[in-house]
Design a protein around this motif. Structure first.
Motif: not given
Length: 249
Positions: A109, A111, A136
């Motif tokens: 995850d 980002q 993600a």
């Protein structure tokens, strides 16, 4: 050879769509001469090239070349100062082996495209055997991520998989899962025993590695810091990966 000058040209409109993830089903864009040269040297499948007329001699060996104006190139590029070339590359997804062996990086995850690209580039430089991204994490084929990777995706295999599959693959391949955390139960990364068979997990910029992943990991590690709370995830990954370079700690 004609020069495309119109933004409404269908070839340009279709290429421009590749800025959006939903349209990158079988190809993606790269920009700049370094990435283009990496693509050529690593035998990537080039669907088409958009280039300024002044650089036409540099792509004479490419089959499908389209000359565009600086305005059109800026439309296709993502950087503020395009270098004169944008190319469309066919997506080639490597198959994840059933049995994994070596040193791997898992980005859970993460980002920021710059962080994702930097860590993949570092894993490539440190001789890792592959990189895995959670679904993600930032888009691997955005122009920002690609620019940060600087062509490393042509050198090192990269796969997308969720935590459950990661842990299942690690257990099946007898790979230690090493999670980076700031918890009191973590071990100074320099004190871990020697190993060259592991998956290093780096977590989200704000939240770190998920608790569920930490709970299933073989060890949690941290980097001692004297004057601040934490390091940028890309910097932290680089420190640990280069400590593991060659399999000795």
């Amino acid at each position: 050879m004609n020069i495309i000058t119109s933004k409404s040209n269908n070839v340009i409109k279709n290429a421009k769509k590749l800025h959006q993830k939903k349209y990158r089903t079988d190809s993606y864009l790269i920009e700049g001469w370094h990435l283009f040269e990496e693509a050529v040297e690593n035998h990537a499948k080039i669907r088409q090239v958009f280039v300024l007329e002044a650089y036409l001699d540099r792509v004479e060996d490419i089959q499908k070349v389209t000359i565009v104006t600086p305005e059109i190139l800026s439309l296709l590029a993502d950087s503020k100062t395009p270098q004169g070339i944008v190319a469309e590359i066919l997506l080639e997804q490597p198959e994840l082996p059933d049995q994994l062996q070596g040193r791997f990086l898992y980005l859970e995850d993460v980002q920021d495209p710059g962080n994702v690209g930097t860590m993949i580039r570092t894993a490539d430089a440190a001789g890792f055997d592959g990189v895995m991204l959670s679904k993600a994490s930032a888009d691997l084929y955005s122009l920002k991520t690609l620019r940060s990777m600087q062509g490393s995706h042509f050198h090192i295999p990269i796969w997308k998989l969720d935590r459950e599959e990661l842990l299942e693959r690690a257990a099946h391949s007898h790979l230690a899962v090493l999670a980076t955390t700031l918890s009191e139960a973590s071990i100074d990364y320099r004190q871990l025993p020697q190993t060259d068979q592991f998956i290093l997990v780096m977590g989200n910029e704000g939240n770190g590695v998920r608790d569920e992943t930490i709970a299933m990991s073989d060890a949690s590690l941290y980097i001692p810091i004297d004057t601040m709370e934490s390091l940028n995830v890309g910097v932290a990954a680089g420190i640990v990966m280069y400590t593991f370079k060659g399999g000795s700690l």
